[in-house]
Scaffold this motif. Structure first.
Motif, PDB file in Angstrom:
ATOM      1  N   VAL B  45     -21.735 -32.149  15.118  1.00 22.28           N
ATOM      2  CA  VAL B  45     -22.353 -33.132  14.223  1.00 22.28           C
ATOM      3  C   VAL B  45     -22.023 -34.515  14.773  1.00 22.28           C
ATOM      4  O   VAL B  45     -20.944 -34.730  15.332  1.00 22.28           O
ATOM      5  CB  VAL B  45     -21.794 -32.982  12.779  1.00 22.28           C
ATOM      6  N   ARG B  46     -22.945 -35.454  14.618  1.00 23.32           N
ATOM      7  CA  ARG B  46     -22.695 -36.816  15.084  1.00 23.32           C
ATOM      8  C   ARG B  46     -22.962 -37.773  13.928  1.00 23.32           C
ATOM      9  O   ARG B  46     -23.971 -37.639  13.227  1.00 23.32           O
ATOM     10  CB  ARG B  46     -23.629 -37.127  16.255  1.00 23.32           C
ATOM     11  N   ILE B  47     -22.036 -38.704  13.746  1.00 22.96           N
ATOM     12  CA  ILE B  47     -22.263 -39.736  12.738  1.00 22.96           C
ATOM     13  C   ILE B  47     -22.397 -41.073  13.449  1.00 22.96           C
ATOM     14  O   ILE B  47     -21.578 -41.415  14.314  1.00 22.96           O
ATOM     15  CB  ILE B  47     -21.115 -39.781  11.709  1.00 22.96           C
ATOM     16  N   LEU B  48     -23.433 -41.802  13.102  1.00 24.67           N
ATOM     17  CA  LEU B  48     -23.648 -43.145  13.646  1.00 24.67           C
ATOM     18  C   LEU B  48     -23.453 -44.151  12.509  1.00 24.67           C
ATOM     19  O   LEU B  48     -24.191 -44.116  11.514  1.00 24.67           O
ATOM     20  CB  LEU B  48     -25.064 -43.265  14.210  1.00 24.67           C
ATOM     21  N   PHE B  49     -22.448 -44.996  12.668  1.00 30.20           N
ATOM     22  CA  PHE B  49     -22.180 -46.023  11.662  1.00 30.20           C
ATOM     23  C   PHE B  49     -22.704 -47.354  12.181  1.00 30.20           C
ATOM     24  O   PHE B  49     -22.324 -47.788  13.276  1.00 30.20           O
ATOM     25  CB  PHE B  49     -20.673 -46.183  11.434  1.00 30.20           C
ATOM     26  N   ARG B  55     -17.599 -47.743   9.235  1.00 27.48           N
ATOM     27  CA  ARG B  55     -16.914 -46.745  10.062  1.00 27.48           C
ATOM     28  C   ARG B  55     -15.475 -46.562   9.585  1.00 27.48           C
ATOM     29  O   ARG B  55     -14.977 -45.433   9.489  1.00 27.48           O
ATOM     30  CB  ARG B  55     -16.958 -47.200  11.521  1.00 27.48           C
ATOM     31  N   GLU B  56     -14.817 -47.663   9.274  1.00 24.47           N
ATOM     32  CA  GLU B  56     -13.427 -47.580   8.835  1.00 24.47           C
ATOM     33  C   GLU B  56     -13.308 -46.970   7.445  1.00 24.47           C
ATOM     34  O   GLU B  56     -12.385 -46.211   7.163  1.00 24.47           O
ATOM     35  CB  GLU B  56     -12.784 -48.974   8.881  1.00 24.47           C
ATOM     36  N   GLU B  57     -14.255 -47.274   6.574  1.00 25.39           N
ATOM     37  CA  GLU B  57     -14.193 -46.734   5.209  1.00 25.39           C
ATOM     38  C   GLU B  57     -14.506 -45.236   5.165  1.00 25.39           C
ATOM     39  O   GLU B  57     -13.817 -44.478   4.493  1.00 25.39           O
ATOM     40  CB  GLU B  57     -15.179 -47.482   4.296  1.00 25.39           C
ATOM     41  N   LEU B  58     -15.565 -44.837   5.855  1.00 21.00           N
ATOM     42  CA  LEU B  58     -16.067 -43.467   5.693  1.00 21.00           C
ATOM     43  C   LEU B  58     -15.670 -42.522   6.821  1.00 21.00           C
ATOM     44  O   LEU B  58     -15.876 -41.317   6.719  1.00 21.00           O
ATOM     45  CB  LEU B  58     -17.598 -43.479   5.562  1.00 21.00           C
ATOM     46  N   GLY B  59     -15.094 -43.055   7.879  1.00 21.17           N
ATOM     47  CA  GLY B  59     -14.727 -42.185   9.001  1.00 21.17           C
ATOM     48  C   GLY B  59     -13.348 -41.561   8.865  1.00 21.17           C
ATOM     49  O   GLY B  59     -13.060 -40.530   9.481  1.00 21.17           O
ATOM     50  N   ARG B  60     -12.530 -42.179   8.027  1.00 25.44           N
ATOM     51  CA  ARG B  60     -11.120 -41.783   8.013  1.00 25.44           C
ATOM     52  C   ARG B  60     -10.907 -40.337   7.544  1.00 25.44           C
ATOM     53  O   ARG B  60     -10.051 -39.625   8.072  1.00 25.44           O
ATOM     54  CB  ARG B  60     -10.350 -42.745   7.089  1.00 25.44           C
ATOM     55  N   ALA B  61     -11.675 -39.894   6.562  1.00 23.52           N
ATOM     56  CA  ALA B  61     -11.466 -38.557   5.996  1.00 23.52           C
ATOM     57  C   ALA B  61     -11.962 -37.440   6.909  1.00 23.52           C
ATOM     58  O   ALA B  61     -11.677 -36.266   6.655  1.00 23.52           O
ATOM     59  CB  ALA B  61     -12.143 -38.456   4.632  1.00 23.52           C
ATOM     60  N   VAL B  62     -12.729 -37.803   7.961  1.00 23.28           N
ATOM     61  CA  VAL B  62     -13.236 -36.758   8.855  1.00 23.28           C
ATOM     62  C   VAL B  62     -12.717 -36.919  10.288  1.00 23.28           C
ATOM     63  O   VAL B  62     -13.147 -36.182  11.186  1.00 23.28           O
ATOM     64  CB  VAL B  62     -14.793 -36.724   8.863  1.00 23.28           C
ATOM     65  N   GLU B  63     -11.795 -37.849  10.500  1.00 23.54           N
ATOM     66  CA  GLU B  63     -11.249 -38.101  11.843  1.00 23.54           C
ATOM     67  C   GLU B  63     -10.693 -36.831  12.491  1.00 23.54           C
ATOM     68  O   GLU B  63     -10.801 -36.639  13.700  1.00 23.54           O
ATOM     69  CB  GLU B  63     -10.105 -39.120  11.772  1.00 23.54           C
ATOM     70  N   HIS B  64     -10.098 -35.963  11.664  1.00 20.36           N
ATOM     71  CA  HIS B  64      -9.446 -34.764  12.217  1.00 20.36           C
ATOM     72  C   HIS B  64     -10.457 -33.777  12.788  1.00 20.36           C
ATOM     73  O   HIS B  64     -10.077 -32.843  13.487  1.00 20.36           O
ATOM     74  CB  HIS B  64      -8.598 -34.091  11.137  1.00 20.36           C
ATOM     75  N   LEU B  65     -11.735 -33.969  12.481  1.00 25.75           N
ATOM     76  CA  LEU B  65     -12.781 -33.088  13.012  1.00 25.75           C
ATOM     77  C   LEU B  65     -13.394 -33.652  14.288  1.00 25.75           C
ATOM     78  O   LEU B  65     -14.357 -33.088  14.810  1.00 25.75           O
ATOM     79  CB  LEU B  65     -13.881 -32.887  11.959  1.00 25.75           C
ATOM     80  N   ALA B  66     -12.857 -34.764  14.764  1.00 23.74           N
ATOM     81  CA  ALA B  66     -13.434 -35.429  15.940  1.00 23.74           C
ATOM     82  C   ALA B  66     -13.500 -34.470  17.126  1.00 23.74           C
ATOM     83  O   ALA B  66     -12.563 -33.706  17.389  1.00 23.74           O
ATOM     84  CB  ALA B  66     -12.625 -36.670  16.280  1.00 23.74           C
ATOM     85  N   ALA B  67     -14.632 -34.509  17.828  1.00 25.49           N
ATOM     86  CA  ALA B  67     -14.852 -33.646  18.983  1.00 25.49           C
ATOM     87  C   ALA B  67     -15.241 -34.517  20.164  1.00 25.49           C
ATOM     88  O   ALA B  67     -15.430 -35.727  20.034  1.00 25.49           O
ATOM     89  CB  ALA B  67     -15.953 -32.641  18.662  1.00 25.49           C
ATOM     90  N   ARG B  68     -15.385 -33.889  21.332  1.00 22.62           N
ATOM     91  CA  ARG B  68     -15.676 -34.661  22.544  1.00 22.62           C
ATOM     92  C   ARG B  68     -17.090 -35.232  22.535  1.00 22.62           C
ATOM     93  O   ARG B  68     -17.374 -36.235  23.146  1.00 22.62           O
ATOM     94  CB  ARG B  68     -15.487 -33.784  23.764  1.00 22.62           C
ATOM     95  N   GLY B  69     -17.986 -34.560  21.867  1.00 24.36           N
ATOM     96  CA  GLY B  69     -19.336 -35.098  21.761  1.00 24.36           C
ATOM     97  C   GLY B  69     -20.220 -34.734  22.925  1.00 24.36           C
ATOM     98  O   GLY B  69     -21.263 -35.356  23.122  1.00 24.36           O
ATOM     99  N   ASP B  70     -19.838 -33.694  23.691  1.00 26.23           N
ATOM    100  CA  ASP B  70     -20.685 -33.306  24.818  1.00 26.23           C
ATOM    101  C   ASP B  70     -21.733 -32.258  24.427  1.00 26.23           C
ATOM    102  O   ASP B  70     -22.599 -31.930  25.223  1.00 26.23           O
ATOM    103  CB  ASP B  70     -19.833 -32.820  25.997  1.00 26.23           C
ATOM    104  N   ALA B  71     -21.651 -31.750  23.217  1.00 20.42           N
ATOM    105  CA  ALA B  71     -22.662 -30.789  22.760  1.00 20.42           C
ATOM    106  C   ALA B  71     -23.749 -31.536  21.988  1.00 20.42           C
ATOM    107  O   ALA B  71     -23.462 -32.505  21.279  1.00 20.42           O
ATOM    108  CB  ALA B  71     -22.015 -29.741  21.854  1.00 20.42           C
ATOM    109  N   ALA B  72     -24.981 -31.074  22.126  1.00 19.30           N
ATOM    110  CA  ALA B  72     -26.077 -31.703  21.385  1.00 19.30           C
ATOM    111  C   ALA B  72     -25.847 -31.493  19.889  1.00 19.30           C
ATOM    112  O   ALA B  72     -25.635 -30.364  19.451  1.00 19.30           O
ATOM    113  CB  ALA B  72     -27.403 -31.076  21.796  1.00 19.30           C
ATOM    114  N   PRO B  73     -25.874 -32.559  19.111  1.00 20.43           N
ATOM    115  CA  PRO B  73     -25.579 -32.411  17.680  1.00 20.43           C
ATOM    116  C   PRO B  73     -26.661 -31.629  16.942  1.00 20.43           C
ATOM    117  O   PRO B  73     -27.850 -31.798  17.223  1.00 20.43           O
ATOM    118  CB  PRO B  73     -25.496 -33.850  17.179  1.00 20.43           C
ATOM    119  N   GLU B  74     -26.240 -30.788  16.029  1.00 19.91           N
ATOM    120  CA  GLU B  74     -27.199 -30.089  15.170  1.00 19.91           C
ATOM    121  C   GLU B  74     -27.589 -30.966  13.984  1.00 19.91           C
ATOM    122  O   GLU B  74     -28.607 -30.724  13.341  1.00 19.91           O
ATOM    123  CB  GLU B  74     -26.594 -28.768  14.680  1.00 19.91           C
TER     124      GLU B  74
END
Lengths: 143, 351
Positions: B45-49, B55-74
């Motif tokens: 999944v990719r989020i564009l802020f 980004r700071e308000e809404l990204g913090r709760a999902v930071e632990h799911l961060a991935a490399r981003g080399d897969a095409a997002p579904e």
């Protein structure tokens, strides 16, 4: 009288011999036990109330008129809770009961309806208005 | 409740989604876009802020799911606010519409939900794997929003993949864990957050994804936790709250557990049992719970929070309860005793 379940705002599921009903419009939810489960299943099938009584009388042992009174009382409670609404008179479309023979009848367990209102704050705060798929501002035909 | 149609004709759902998409593009042109690639329920999944404050308000709760981003997002979520740009096209609520009302529309392929009082818009285009989240201002989000962002969008998207977004908490071990369910105030957050001190894995305390198949599995979504300010004083192992709630204003304190508990933040584990805590007082007491009672503890609080709530969702929850046992856990005594009670359930199931 025939009643219909007020779907899609009323959804239900039967597990472990009991039925849980959620009224998405009011935020109330309900637990059905005893013969109330059979009555609800029949309502979902579209059975008329006279057919529901006849079916239960074939399947269960009860005193004279006991089942009819119990069914009418539960239907009134379900209507009061806005889970069902009148849908015409008895008659056309009545289902054919598939009850066991009289010899297999078991004692009638009175229908029980328990209402829970502890979640209604969510609906009072966040009511949902579903509108037409064409998008706003077209009102839903059911609105 | 009905929505009265305004007199003026409005756009179709197609045109409206185009307008929403244009709204994000305008915001992206006015502020730097921050990309956050994630892995959610084992899917890219990719989020564009648009803009760092959001980004700071809404990204913090999902930071632990961060991935490399080399897969095409579904799924790509576009998030922006109107601090710098005009709002996207919004429906006008009738006078007297409750402040918390959600205006919802869907044709099955595209879905939009607008929370009137909060000024938040969520939209999803299933075929394109694109979603949009707009709010009035990153500085005016309700206190709970950053702890579980994008949950309406995730509800839509997860459903497409046969997963349920459930209201609940989850803790456990790599080989299996527990889903804690019940309405707010039932004790599930306290149970989950105190379990961190006992070394249990943590998959969330408010919303989770659950794959309800033959081998049910919990997927963690958020690394946040919410507690009433008074309760948080009992859990001294927690980091300083990211938001300090005011009990007099019915606020909860929000904790972000990436601070200090990152190794225990779980992406998921097999679901072994469902537990419905009930505050009673005294030592924790455990008993088996019938499937109907468990469904009553699980279903309404989930179904009444997200749109659409459908019969199929309730049926999927009932099917889940046929696959995993359910327990009622009386809580209310010393919180230190809770992890052992939860571990007892896991041991009982293993045995």
């Amino acid at each position: 009288m025939r009643y219909r379940v007020k779907s899609p705002h009323v959804i239900s599921e039967t597990v472990g011999g009991e039925t849980i009903i959620v009224n998405l419009a009011s935020g109330h939810y309900f637990n059905l036990q005893g013969a109330a489960v059979d009555i609800w299943t029949a309502l979902e099938r579209g059975d008329a109330s006279t057919n529901i009584v006849a079916d239960l009388e074939r399947r269960f042992v009860a005193g004279d008129g006991e089942i009819r009174v119990a069914v009418e009382k539960l239907l009134a409670e379900l209507a009061e809770a806005e889970l069902v609404e009148p849908d015409g008179e008895d008659g056309a479309g009545a289902s054919v009961p598939t009850a066991p023979a009289a010899a297999e009848r078991t004692p009638f367990v009175a229908p029980s309806l328990t209402a829970y209102t502890d979640m209604q704050d969510i609906i009072l705060l966040d009511p949902v208005h579903e509108v037409d798929p064409r998008g706003w501002p077209h009102a839903s035909a059911s609105a | 409740m009905p929505l009265q149609a305004p007199e003026a004709a409005g756009p179709s759902l197609d045109e409206w989604l185009d307008g929403i998409s244009d709204g994000f593009e305008a915001a992206a042109g006015a502020a730097e876009v921050h990309e956050l690639p994630l892995r959610v329920a084992e899917r890219p999944v990719r989020i564009l802020f648009a803009g760092r404050p959001l980004r700071e308000e809404l990204g913090r709760a999902v930071e632990h799911l961060a991935a490399r981003g080399d897969a095409a997002p579904e799924l790509t979520v576009h998030a922006w606010d109107s601090d710098r740009v005009a709002p996207p096209p919004l429906p006008e609520a009738e006078p007297g519409t409750p402040r918390g009302a959600i205006l919802y529309s869907s044709d099955g392929r595209r879905s939009v939900a607008y929370q009137v009082g909060l000024g938040q818009l969520s939209a999803y285009d299933r075929q394109r794997g694109r979603a949009w989240f707009w709010c009035r201002s990153s500085r005016a989000l309700p206190f709970w929003e950053p702890s579980a962002p994008f949950r309406q969008i995730l509800h839509w998207w997860l459903g497409e993949h046969g997963l349920l977004l459930l209201h609940g908490a989850a803790v456990g071990r790599e080989d299996g864990g527990l889903l804690l369910v019940g309405r707010g105030g039932s004790g599930k957050s306290t149970c989950a957050l105190v379990s961190l001190a006992a070394g249990l894995l943590y998959a969330g305390d408010d919303y989770l994804a659950v794959a309800p198949g033959a081998e049910p599995r919990v997927h963690g979504l958020y690394c946040s936790g919410k507690l009433e300010p008074g309760h948080s004083k009992l859990l001294r192992h927690l980091p300083a709250p990211g938001f300090e709630g005011d009990a007099a204003a019915d606020e909860k304190s929000i904790f972000y557990l990436g601070d200090g508990f990152r190794p225990q933040l779980s992406h998921g584990f097999p679901l072994r049992a469902i537990v419905a805590p009930v505050v009673r007082g005294g030592a924790p007491r455990l008993e088996r719970l019938g499937p109907a009672q468990a469904l009553a503890a699980l279903a309404p609080s989930t179904l009444l929070q997200l749109v659409p709530a459908r019969q199929e969702t309730l049926s999927a929850m009932a099917a889940l309860l046929e696959r995993v046992p359910a327990y009622r856990l009386e809580v209310g005594g010393p919180v230190e005793a809770l992890p052992a009670a939860l571990e007892r359930i896991l041991e009982e199931i293993r045995a």
